[in-house]
Write an enzyme that holds these catalytic residues in place. Structure first.
Site, PDB file in Angstrom:
ATOM      1  N   ILE A  75       0.841  -1.203   0.000  1.00 34.94           N
ATOM      2  CA  ILE A  75       0.000   0.000   0.000  1.00 34.94           C
ATOM      3  C   ILE A  75       0.881   1.261   0.000  1.00 34.94           C
ATOM      4  CG2 ILE A  75      -1.803   1.276   1.262  1.00 34.94           C
ATOM      5  CD1 ILE A  75      -2.918  -1.407   0.463  1.00 34.94           C
ATOM      6  N   CYS A 133       7.384  -1.055   8.548  1.00 32.89           N
ATOM      7  CA  CYS A 133       6.682  -1.230   7.276  1.00 32.89           C
ATOM      8  C   CYS A 133       7.681  -1.534   6.160  1.00 32.89           C
ATOM      9  CB  CYS A 133       5.891   0.022   6.920  1.00 32.89           C
ATOM     10  SG  CYS A 133       5.114  -0.146   5.309  1.00 32.89           S
ATOM     11  N   LYS A 168       6.013  -0.886  17.339  1.00 33.22           N
ATOM     12  CA  LYS A 168       5.635  -2.065  16.545  1.00 33.22           C
ATOM     13  C   LYS A 168       6.864  -2.610  15.832  1.00 33.22           C
ATOM     14  CE  LYS A 168       2.234  -3.636  13.227  1.00 33.22           C
ATOM     15  NZ  LYS A 168       1.001  -3.273  12.541  1.00 33.22           N
ATOM     16  N   GLY A 248      -0.610 -11.235  14.063  1.00 28.06           N
ATOM     17  CA  GLY A 248      -0.104 -12.091  12.991  1.00 28.06           C
ATOM     18  C   GLY A 248      -0.986 -13.292  12.723  1.00 28.06           C
ATOM     19  N   GLY A 249      -1.855 -13.164  11.726  1.00 30.77           N
ATOM     20  CA  GLY A 249      -2.634 -14.309  11.271  1.00 30.77           C
ATOM     21  C   GLY A 249      -3.763 -14.740  12.182  1.00 30.77           C
TER      22      GLY A 249
HETATM   23  C1  LIG Z   1      -3.313  -3.930   3.708  1.00 26.89           C
HETATM   24  C2  LIG Z   1      -2.450  -3.791   4.923  1.00 26.89           C
HETATM   25  C3  LIG Z   1      -2.053  -2.519   5.337  1.00 26.89           C
HETATM   26  C4  LIG Z   1      -1.246  -2.377   6.468  1.00 26.89           C
HETATM   27  N1  LIG Z   1      -0.894  -1.118   6.878  1.00 26.89           N
HETATM   28  C5  LIG Z   1      -0.187  -0.956   8.021  1.00 26.89           C
HETATM   29  C6  LIG Z   1       0.089   0.341   8.526  1.00 26.89           C
HETATM   30  O1  LIG Z   1      -0.340   1.356   7.962  1.00 26.89           O
HETATM   31  N2  LIG Z   1       0.827   0.440   9.674  1.00 26.89           N
HETATM   32  C7  LIG Z   1       1.298  -0.685  10.344  1.00 26.89           C
HETATM   33  O2  LIG Z   1       1.952  -0.546  11.385  1.00 26.89           O
HETATM   34  N3  LIG Z   1       1.009  -1.929   9.901  1.00 26.89           N
HETATM   35  C8  LIG Z   1       0.285  -2.085   8.765  1.00 26.89           C
HETATM   36  N4  LIG Z   1      -0.028  -3.355   8.337  1.00 26.89           N
HETATM   37  C9  LIG Z   1       0.432  -4.532   9.117  1.00 26.89           C
HETATM   38  C10 LIG Z   1      -0.676  -5.056  10.032  1.00 26.89           C
HETATM   39  O3  LIG Z   1      -1.067  -4.073  10.962  1.00 26.89           O
HETATM   40  C11 LIG Z   1      -0.218  -6.330  10.778  1.00 26.89           C
HETATM   41  O4  LIG Z   1       0.891  -6.043  11.571  1.00 26.89           O
HETATM   42  C12 LIG Z   1       0.137  -7.469   9.823  1.00 26.89           C
HETATM   43  O5  LIG Z   1      -0.731  -7.496   8.726  1.00 26.89           O
HETATM   44  C13 LIG Z   1       0.130  -8.829  10.516  1.00 26.89           C
HETATM   45  O6  LIG Z   1      -1.135  -9.143  11.037  1.00 26.89           O
HETATM   46  P1  LIG Z   1      -2.230 -10.041  10.239  1.00 26.89           P
HETATM   47  O7  LIG Z   1      -1.507 -11.271   9.775  1.00 26.89           O
HETATM   48  O8  LIG Z   1      -3.303 -10.319  11.228  1.00 26.89           O
HETATM   49  O9  LIG Z   1      -2.690  -9.211   9.099  1.00 26.89           O
HETATM   50  C14 LIG Z   1      -0.829  -3.516   7.192  1.00 26.89           C
HETATM   51  C15 LIG Z   1      -1.233  -4.794   6.782  1.00 26.89           C
HETATM   52  C16 LIG Z   1      -2.029  -4.942   5.658  1.00 26.89           C
HETATM   53  C17 LIG Z   1      -2.470  -6.320   5.251  1.00 26.89           C
END
Ligand SMILES: Cc1cc2nc3c(=O)[nH]c(=O)nc-3n(C[C@H](O)[C@H](O)[C@H](O)COP(=O)(O)O)c2cc1C
Length: 308
Positions: A75, A133, A168, A248-249
């Site tokens: 993104i 990020c 984070k 995470g997941g």
């Molecule tokens: C589409 C998308 C956008 C994300 N944007 C951010 C963000 O702006 N800031 C951030 O700290 N993490 C961002 N993340 C990371 C998530 O907050 C999270 O740490 C990561 O996806 C792992 O968790 P999940 O497996 O439950 O998605 C983003 C993740 C996704 C999928």
């Protein structure tokens, strides 16, 4: 449906949440996108998408692709910038009694310091500093992979910002423990982990021998990264004393219990919001029912049992 009492109350030292279910940055928009699916104010807190000093348009290329066990995103931290966020979005969150944590991201140390200052001036109760990020050319992860730069960065933000400061962390390092120790020493109140893993997908289309490829490089998230996240949380919990928020997941109550067992005090729901927009509220209810059904006095007692 369970009745909300104090059963799920979660104290991350001096940040008290009504429950431990939060939404992960970047996967929950500015929250109004979810109004038609759930009662957002029931969540422990929502974490805003990364907010930068100036508005960002995000990346131009393909931004999202599905994989067999999750997704890859690139993104590029698209957002409206801190000024508009404070003027336009915070009043809405307040009016709806939504507890929020602001995720901030900078391209330079000075930008992070300025963001910290603005958060302090505007009495933002809690921030999550995104130093993890993988999808931007400049800043962010650059500071998050080296424990010495990370220490200096968090110390500098801490000097300006007196509220609750979460850092984070990225899993894209050999020893996440070193990053945890650095941010604890720099004065962070809590750690959240993990951000996305560096990933890449090459979709191949072969039309009678002529190959065309769609390539996306970015952050890998979703169910496939859960074992990596659990390992990171466990290893961090062995070395730091500040609370850890697990990410995470996560898709089910069993996933959440696994994170608690590994040492997380709260969790963030990310990619699952895209396929199941109602998931976070559902998990709040399921967790409360589980505690009541199994005869625990409260969430802390459940965590104690899971960590024996
Ligand atoms: C589409 C998308 C956008 C994300 N944007 C951010 C963000 O702006 N800031 C951030 O700290 N993490 C961002 N993340 C990371 C998530 O907050 C999270 O740490 C990561 O996806 C792992 O968790 P999940 O497996 O439950 O998605 C983003 C993740 C996704 C999928």
């Amino acid at each position: 449906m369970a009745i909300m009492g104090n059963t799920l109350k979660t104290s991350l030292n001096n940040l008290v949440l009504k429950n431990p279910i939060l939404t992960a940055s970047g996967t929950f928009g500015y929250t109004n996108e979810f109004d038609e699916f759930i009662n957002v104010s029931k969540l422990g807190a929502v974490i805003t998408k990364a907010i930068s000093l100036y508005p960002r348009a995000g990346n131009k290329n393909i931004r999202i692709t599905e994989t067999k066990a999750g997704m890859i995103n690139s993104i590029g931290l698209e957002n409206i910038g801190i000024k508009r966020f404070i003027d336009e979005k915070i009043p809405i969150l307040k009016a709806k009694s939504i507890d929020y944590i602001m995720n901030i991201a900078g391209s330079t140390i000075d930008e992070y310091i300025e963001l910290g200052k603005i958060c302090q001036e505007n009495s933002i109760k809690a921030i999550e500093v995104n130093v993890s990020c993988p999808n931007v050319k400049q800043g962010c992860l650059e500071f998050g992979i080296d424990e010495n730069s990370l220490y200096e960065l968090i110390k500098a933000i801490r000097e300006e910002y007196k509220g609750y400061l979460i850092v984070k962390l990225t899993p894209n390092v050999t020893r996440i423990e070193n990053l945890g120790l650095a941010v604890e020493k720099a004065g962070a109140d809590a750690i959240s982990a993990i951000n996305t893993l560096k990933g890449m997908s090459i979709k191949i289309n072969n039309q009678q021998g002529k190959v065309t490829k769609t390539i996306i490089q970015g952050g890998y998230s979703g169910i496939g990264i859960k074992p990596v996240a659990i390992s990171c949380i466990y290893r961090l919990s062995q070395v730091v004393d500040i609370p850890i928020i697990g990410i995470g997941g996560i898709e089910t109550l069993d996933d959440i219990l696994e994170f608690f067992a590994a040492g997380a005090e709260a969790v963030e729901i990310g990619t699952a919001n895209f396929t199941h927009p109602e998931i976070s509220e559902k998990l709040v209810d399921e967790l409360e029912e589980y505690i009541i059904k199994n005869g625990y006095k409260n969430l802390d007692k459940l965590k104690e049992e899971l960590r024996k």
